[in-house]
Enzyme design. Structure first.
Site, PDB file in Angstrom:
ATOM      1  N   CYS A  50       0.628  -1.178  -0.120  1.00 17.88           N
ATOM      2  CA  CYS A  50       0.246  -0.284   0.119  1.00 17.88           C
ATOM      3  C   CYS A  50       0.703   1.120  -0.286  1.00 17.88           C
ATOM      4  CB  CYS A  50      -0.764   0.038   1.229  1.00 17.88           C
ATOM      5  SG  CYS A  50      -1.154   1.810   1.516  1.00 17.88           S
ATOM      6  N   CYS A  53       0.096   3.308   2.976  1.00 15.26           N
ATOM      7  CA  CYS A  53       1.062   3.150   4.290  1.00 15.26           C
ATOM      8  C   CYS A  53       2.260   2.820   4.311  1.00 15.26           C
ATOM      9  CB  CYS A  53       0.949   1.475   4.295  1.00 15.26           C
ATOM     10  SG  CYS A  53      -1.161   0.531   4.278  1.00 15.26           S
ATOM     11  N   CYS A 385      -6.065   8.776 -11.606  1.00 11.44           N
ATOM     12  CA  CYS A 385      -6.675   7.404 -10.867  1.00 11.44           C
ATOM     13  C   CYS A 385      -6.769   5.925 -11.157  1.00 11.44           C
ATOM     14  CB  CYS A 385      -8.180   7.863  -9.876  1.00 11.44           C
ATOM     15  SG  CYS A 385      -9.100   6.269  -9.173  1.00 11.44           S
ATOM     16  N   CYS A 388      -9.934   4.060 -10.937  1.00  9.74           N
ATOM     17  CA  CYS A 388     -11.346   4.734 -12.095  1.00  9.74           C
ATOM     18  C   CYS A 388     -10.986   4.317 -12.828  1.00  9.74           C
ATOM     19  CB  CYS A 388     -10.792   6.731 -12.011  1.00  9.74           C
ATOM     20  SG  CYS A 388     -10.988   7.238 -10.572  1.00  9.74           S
TER      21      CYS A 388
END
Length: 503
Positions: A50, A53, A385, A388
């Protein structure tokens, strides 16, 4: 050989120091016991892949080191290894941060993801809602955070004490609260009881509330007095300004000297509008791209603009004009008086809507999205994105299913590029999906489930006025990994491409 052995041991020791961490990693078989044994624990549930993260990691480590001195435990759980534990804790995206006071008292972490913000938030969590303050502890209490609030009360004034306690409980995540019933201490501070004093390490140093004790009035006083007269808008403060509920005036400049100079120049305007409009400077070199979000040019600074936060309206000051006290005073006064029309950024209205997904722009937003006769599902997306892009073919399929169904005149599947069009909704991440039910456009429902066609159909059927459900030709395969976060913000790589950071 012995020398080599010593060198090897030295390298191992150095590696151990380098990898030493004050963040404790827990697993399913150690988590419950650890939480039970410690009064206050901050836990991060993460995934190694991530990006958010990874960005949080050094800040989290720094906060853990500081909080260790205060005996506040900071832990992390790798959800790719401890999937069952993360599922039990209701983790839906990464990183998820939660505050534990035992296993039965769990609250979401609501602060910013910066080391000093994490430290400040957890220190406030470690204190009671209201701390007893004495002449011996007052000076130390003032240093507990950038802003602390102390009520000076008569020991017999139960009504004021209850009102203050109610306010403290509501705002305990924001500020440390203290109370003193020592009349001599109040006199030494130049305070006439009952009163509330907000001590701060900026501006004038303190502000005093001496009106009738009312929870709403004290809350308004605290939020106004705790906001710098002209603060700095950046990653650590942006969300606070957005949630303040009043307009924000931005002062863009490329150097710290110029921002200071403009702050001094415009200080009288900020003082006159305190509590009505927040003012903040912003580093145009680092965050100049944000000027585009306010419909300003991104290559011409200094610049000034006001954002009406609640309605997400933008009021840019003409960048061809000089920023003077008199000009900005007039501009701000006209804004407050409602004499300035908001600037609206919009792509052209499509000549036709031939596809199954209606294309929304700012200029046709009300006509399509707020059509009160139809259930409208709209996706707010950004061209960069990744989530998206992954959703696009499924969203097209969803649009086709409704366009070719009995509900084609009752349900609209729509999308809008939220980076190229001003929309009334404040969008925090992409994609954001909302349903505006027919007959209830003031209360859209935000979608937070898996991004599969099947689940989106269920969402429309359950929340729309027409309960419109359509059948898929074939059962859809599992499409959404459990690890995928709910929404995406701009990545570091994409931010670098524009030479600007994201707020």
């Amino acid at each position: 050989m012995q020398k080599i052995h010593k060198i090897a041991l030295g390298l191992l020791a150095a590696a151990a120091v380098a990898t030493a961490s004050d963040v404790i990693q827990l697993k399913k078989d150690t988590f419950d016991e650890f939480v039970k044994e410690n009064d206050l624990v901050l836990a991060e549930f993460f995934a190694p892949w991530c990006g958010h993260c990874k960005a949080l990691a050094p800040e989290y480590e720094e906060a853990a080191t500081t909080l260790k001195e205060k005996n506040i435990k900071v832990v992390k759980v790798d959800c790719t290894e401890e999937a069952e534990l993360c599922q039990e804790q209701g983790v839906e995206g990464y990183p998820t941060l939660k505050v534990f006071r035992g296993l039965d008292n769990v609250t979401p972490y609501k602060g910013q993801r910066k080391a000093n913000a994490i430290t400040s938030y957890m220190v406030k969590q470690s204190l009671p809602a209201v701390s007893e303050v004495t002449k011996d502890t007052l000076e130390e209490f003032k240093k507990a955070d950038k802003v602390v609030i102390v009520a000076y009360l008569d020991a017999e004034d139960k009504a004021s004490s209850e009102v203050f306690g109610e306010t403290a409980e509501k705002l305990r995540d924001n500020y440390p609260f203290g109370v003193s019933t020592d009349a001599a201490l109040a006199e030494a501070e130049g305070i006439k009881v009952p009163a509330v004093v907000l001590y701060k390490d900026f501006d004038e140093g303190k502000a005093v509330f001496s009106e009738k004790f009312d929870a709403e009035a004290i809350e308004k006083f605290a939020k106004t007095a705790a906001t710098p007269l002209i603060g700095e808008v950046g990653p650590e403060t942006y969300s606070d300004y957005m949630s303040a509920g009043i307009p924000l005036a931005y002062i863009f400049a490329e150097t710290a000297e110029e921002r200071k100079e403009l702050s001094e120049k415009l200080k009288p305007v900020a003082e006159a509008q305190r509590g009505v409009i927040n003012f903040g400077t912003i580093d145009a070199k680092s965050f100049g791209a944000h000027a585009g979000n306010l419909n300003l040019k991104t290559d011409k600074f200094p610049a000034f603009a006001i954002q009406e936060v609640v309605k997400n309206q933008k009021f840019p000051y003409d960048q061809e004009k000089e920023i003077t006290l008199e000009a900005i005073q007039t501009f701000v006064d006209d804004f407050v008086a409602g004499k300035i029309e908001p600037s609206i950024k919009s792509e052209p209205i499509p000549e036709s809507q031939d596809g199954p997904v209606s294309v929304v722009v700012a200029k046709n937003y009300n006509d399509i999205v707020l059509d009160d006769t139809k259930d409208v599902l709209i996706e707010f997306y950004a061209p960069w994105c990744g989530h998206c892009k992954a959703l696009a073919p499924k969203y097209e399929e969803l649009g086709s299913l409704y366009a070719n169904s009995e509900f084609k005149d009752q349900v609209v599947i729509a999308k809008v590029d939220a980076t190229a069009n001003d929309v009334p909704d404040e969008i925090q991440g992409f994609p954001t999906i909302k349903l505006y039910p027919a007959g209830g456009k003031a209360e859209p429902v935000t979608y937070s489930g898996p991004r599969s066609v099947e689940d989106l159909i269920k969402f429309i059927a359950e929340n729309g006025k027409y309960k419109a459900s359509v059948a898929q030709p074939e059962a859809e395969e599992a499409t959404e990994a459990a690890e995928e976060p709910a929404a995406e913000t701009k990545t570091a790589e994409e931010a670098k491409e524009s030479d600007h950071d994201e707020l």
